[in-house]
Design an enzyme around this catalytic site. Sequence first.
Site, PDB file in Angstrom:
ATOM      1  N   HIS A   1       0.806  -1.225   0.000  1.00  0.00           N
ATOM      2  CA  HIS A   1       0.000   0.000   0.000  1.00  0.00           C
ATOM      3  C   HIS A   1       0.831   1.263   0.000  1.00  0.00           C
ATOM      4  O   HIS A   1       0.281   2.355   0.183  1.00  0.00           O
ATOM      5  CB  HIS A   1      -0.919   0.049   1.225  1.00  0.00           C
ATOM      6  CG  HIS A   1      -1.938  -1.042   1.267  1.00  0.00           C
ATOM      7  ND1 HIS A   1      -3.223  -0.877   0.800  1.00  0.00           N
ATOM      8  CD2 HIS A   1      -1.863  -2.314   1.710  1.00  0.00           C
ATOM      9  CE1 HIS A   1      -3.900  -1.992   0.982  1.00  0.00           C
ATOM     10  NE2 HIS A   1      -3.089  -2.888   1.526  1.00  0.00           N
TER      11      HIS A   1
ATOM     12  N   LYS B   1      -8.979  13.571   4.467  1.00  0.00           N
ATOM     13  CA  LYS B   1      -8.040  12.441   4.491  1.00  0.00           C
ATOM     14  C   LYS B   1      -7.027  12.719   5.594  1.00  0.00           C
ATOM     15  O   LYS B   1      -6.975  13.833   6.122  1.00  0.00           O
ATOM     16  CB  LYS B   1      -7.330  12.268   3.144  1.00  0.00           C
ATOM     17  CG  LYS B   1      -6.817  13.564   2.507  1.00  0.00           C
ATOM     18  CD  LYS B   1      -6.266  13.319   1.101  1.00  0.00           C
ATOM     19  CE  LYS B   1      -7.305  13.453   0.015  1.00  0.00           C
ATOM     20  NZ  LYS B   1      -7.483  12.299  -0.827  1.00  0.00           N
ATOM     21  N   ARG B   2      -6.257  11.696   5.955  1.00  0.00           N
ATOM     22  CA  ARG B   2      -5.205  11.923   6.945  1.00  0.00           C
ATOM     23  C   ARG B   2      -4.356  13.124   6.530  1.00  0.00           C
ATOM     24  O   ARG B   2      -4.130  13.345   5.336  1.00  0.00           O
ATOM     25  CB  ARG B   2      -4.307  10.690   7.079  1.00  0.00           C
ATOM     26  CG  ARG B   2      -4.939   9.496   7.770  1.00  0.00           C
ATOM     27  CD  ARG B   2      -5.328   9.781   9.206  1.00  0.00           C
ATOM     28  NE  ARG B   2      -4.162   9.943  10.061  1.00  0.00           N
ATOM     29  CZ  ARG B   2      -3.799   9.070  10.999  1.00  0.00           C
ATOM     30  NH1 ARG B   2      -4.515   7.988  11.213  1.00  0.00           N
ATOM     31  NH2 ARG B   2      -2.745   9.281  11.744  1.00  0.00           N
TER      32      ARG B   2
ATOM     33  N   LYS C   1       0.029  14.522   0.800  1.00  0.00           N
ATOM     34  CA  LYS C   1      -1.358  14.726   0.346  1.00  0.00           C
ATOM     35  C   LYS C   1      -1.639  16.205   0.058  1.00  0.00           C
ATOM     36  O   LYS C   1      -2.663  16.555  -0.512  1.00  0.00           O
ATOM     37  CB  LYS C   1      -2.339  14.175   1.385  1.00  0.00           C
ATOM     38  CG  LYS C   1      -2.248  12.650   1.549  1.00  0.00           C
ATOM     39  CD  LYS C   1      -3.181  12.168   2.651  1.00  0.00           C
ATOM     40  CE  LYS C   1      -2.988  10.695   3.009  1.00  0.00           C
ATOM     41  NZ  LYS C   1      -3.676   9.786   2.073  1.00  0.00           N
TER      42      LYS C   1
ATOM     43  N   THR D   1      -9.025   6.049  -1.793  1.00  0.00           N
ATOM     44  CA  THR D   1     -10.308   5.372  -1.959  1.00  0.00           C
ATOM     45  C   THR D   1     -11.460   6.345  -1.799  1.00  0.00           C
ATOM     46  O   THR D   1     -12.551   6.103  -2.325  1.00  0.00           O
ATOM     47  CB  THR D   1     -10.455   4.209  -0.962  1.00  0.00           C
ATOM     48  OG1 THR D   1      -9.956   4.632   0.301  1.00  0.00           O
ATOM     49  CG2 THR D   1      -9.686   2.987  -1.419  1.00  0.00           C
TER      50      THR D   1
ATOM     51  N   LYS E   1     -15.386   7.179  -3.725  1.00  0.00           N
ATOM     52  CA  LYS E   1     -16.660   7.453  -3.052  1.00  0.00           C
ATOM     53  C   LYS E   1     -17.240   8.766  -3.546  1.00  0.00           C
ATOM     54  O   LYS E   1     -18.448   8.876  -3.768  1.00  0.00           O
ATOM     55  CB  LYS E   1     -16.449   7.508  -1.532  1.00  0.00           C
ATOM     56  CG  LYS E   1     -15.957   6.187  -0.954  1.00  0.00           C
ATOM     57  CD  LYS E   1     -15.425   6.340   0.473  1.00  0.00           C
ATOM     58  CE  LYS E   1     -14.668   5.085   0.888  1.00  0.00           C
ATOM     59  NZ  LYS E   1     -13.860   5.273   2.106  1.00  0.00           N
TER      60      LYS E   1
END
Length: 897
Positions: A363, A627-628, A633, A739, A743
């Site tokens: 991952h 998100k984290r 990111k 992910t 969604k």
Amino acid sequence: RPGVALDALKPDPSSVASSIKYHAELTPSFSPELFELPKAYYATAQSIRDMLIANWNATYDHYEKMNVKQAYYLSMEFLQGRALLNAIGNLELRGAYAEALKKLGHDLEDVAGQEPDAALGNGGLGRLASCFLDSMATLNYPAWGYGLRYRYGLFKQLITKDGQEEVAENWLEMGNPWEIVRNDISYPVKFYGEVIQGLDGKKEWVGGEDIIAVAYDVPIPGYKTKTTINLRLWSTKVAAEVFDLHAFNAGEHAKAYEAMKGAEKICYVLYPGDESDEGKTLRLKQQYTLCSASLQDIIARFERRSKESLNWQNFPEKVAVQMNDTHPTLCIPELLRILIDVKGLSWNEAWVITQRTVAYTNHTVLPEALEKWSLNLLEKLLPRHVEIIRIIDEELINTIIEEYGIEDLELLKEKTKQMRILDNIQLPSHVLDLLVKSQESLVGNSVELDEVAKPTDTEEVKKSNDEDEETEEPKEEDPVTQVKSMFEPDPEQPKLVRMANLCVVGGHAVNGVAEIHSDIVINEVFNDFYKLWPEKFQNKTNGVTPRRWIGFCNPDLSKIITKWIGSDDWLINTEKLAELRKFADNDELQFEWREAKMNNKKKLVSFLKEKTGYVISPDAMFDVQIKRIHEYKRQLMNILGIVYRYKKMKEMSAWERKEKFAPRVCIFGGKAFATYIQAKRIVKFITDVGATINHDPEIGDLLKVVFVPDYNVSVAEVLIPGSELSQHISTAGMEASGTSNMKFAMNGCILIGTLDGANVEIRQEVGESNFFLFGARADEIAGLRKERAEGKFVPDPRFEEVKAFVRSGVFGPYNYDELMGSLEGNEGYGRADYFLVGKDFPSYIECQEKVDAAYRDQKNWTKMSILNTAGSFKFSSDRTINQYAREIWMIEPVILP
Ligand code: 26Q
């Protein structure tokens, strides 16, 4: 699908109501006279649980009788969220339950809101595991999850004036109606001790500390099927004989108590890491507990089901073990240990069985996130496993030598350095001997060899002469010294075990989680292994369950989809969503579509008011990044884009502002790892920017910035249906998949993003014109970093402008030097803009301008939104799980009679 038979078995509202009442009266922890929300929740959950247990038993009995091949998904994390509405939805009892609760004076949604999230995970990896369970059950695959039952899940996040604060979340405080403690199912797990060799040559691991792992079963219902699979979570307790009654009786309460606490501590708390390598003994104990207890359980089941015809070679025909990242790597040496030391198989037999049984999902490609354990620590805690790992490492070295030969020592050195499981550890002595011998024979034949090796190029002649000068002495003196020093471990560096390498060697399949990520796995991270065993490497693009992530969290949109497709079977056959494409321009659908979005936005408005106090307008565009919090990111790029927008707005007249910018609410959510200082600074910065902009009367509803505290699965279920633009803006090549992007697309939200992770495939599926793309591509990143490091990068003036604006103190007295400095590579702030925010900033803000323009054309925006939902069908975890089942696990669906 036995749908008709299931319908006949379904309870009606009045029998549901009496079952709820029955549990309300008999659940001991509440006073019987009050039927308030907490009690209504608990009683409702109990009544659903009865049905789940019945189906669970039927499923288990059938698998037992048929002796089917089962897959086991081993994961340190399962991020289940709430279970009630999911179970009611999967059993198709929403109507009956809503009506029954109404009779009893409650609203189903309010009742469901009582449930605490089961947050036994950090983020993407844990939620993926939970989506997979839903798909396994729905598709009738005989597959189970194995994990740990943490007493405390992921911390609860408070947002204060100082940024993020963490508090423990006691999710089990009110009891957990979804678990069944299995005191009948427990296994001993050993730590420390020593390895002894019996007269028969057999190894035995003795002494040390024993604890007990006890099973807690969580039934996982499938959608429109009776199949109910199992999530088996291990809890730990002290072994009875260790709880020293003598010590206790002798008054040494503390000593006896300590042993108990030591055992229980293992499952006390989820490690809140994310993309980090935080090696601690306790984490290792957790990982080993998961592996050891699960394998003992799986092996016991195999033996029992084999009855009289026990044949270990059949083990891989009955068992597939999937390792969710490297966290359960110890499965490999543990299975070998049990097969060899306990069951008496030979090394070769056990090795073949193990390899055919286990498979590994990667991952992350961030080098700092690839798990490594200190050899010393591992050896102390699990001495027999380290012996086994040494043998695997040695066999791997033999394979490397077979592949590359021993003539070119430099090449061999490079390959062993890259590929060995043991890092910075002396080669086994027989290998060293082999290398020395070959060097000696080379020296003996030096005349001959000089002829062969004579470089032709003058450059090379010069180079080799230089080298000769430097290494002349040892070379002439002694080939033994030369070989040894070449392969000598660095005493300054730690001796490590590389878990990912062990997984690649010990398993039969390795997969990445999106196409681009699997390509990087193959071409970069594990390229040497790919060259050896190309057949092992696969891609399995992630997916999410459409039941939870559209069906249950977005009932308004689901109704519209069902109406226009003409049936609700798109919740299982998601490819039916593509049928929406032909209505994308239809005014009636567009009207309904916008109405549903507006409804969801209004729900989000009241949710945000409750959580943050901010009152926002549902007429603005809802722009979301959840998100984290991690530098890769790039939440920092998002907020700097907002700051830039704010600055431009301030420079314009009111009229110009309105003309140029569509009103926006920028929503952030996410937790920062407690010790990740830079991530915490980003949280603080976002909230500070919000505090300034949101109170600027000149700006009003044109721009708002909201940080939603304590982002989790349930919060996502409210945010995603209500959002219109979502941000997936990682530095290309760094997000394995993502992910939430899937969604959002499913819920008709348009994405702005880089060509990273699953974004690449989403853009392909929904159509390029329905995705806002910007930024550098993965194959450009290395070059750009080099350019940056060499000082050749010329930042865009808009980037310089925005940083200067931040530094000017508009957002309060706090000093943002560390944050802005990290983007400049100032001394003391680490790697110079390693995540290339400065590089991508101009194309990001330009892309955001295109978003504004697009939003003004609501007809086209709605069309894009519909096409996102229509094009999202590939990203159902049903598709992913079918691929794992057919291409890695080799299991078939089993329909219950
Ligand atoms: C490791 C060692 C010690 C303590 C903690 C950890 C640890 C824990 C969790 C390391 C990593 C994680 C989680 C990783 C994760 O969530 N990765 C995400 O996986 C998703 C599912 O495949 C992808 O979509 C994301 O891109 C990826 O970041």
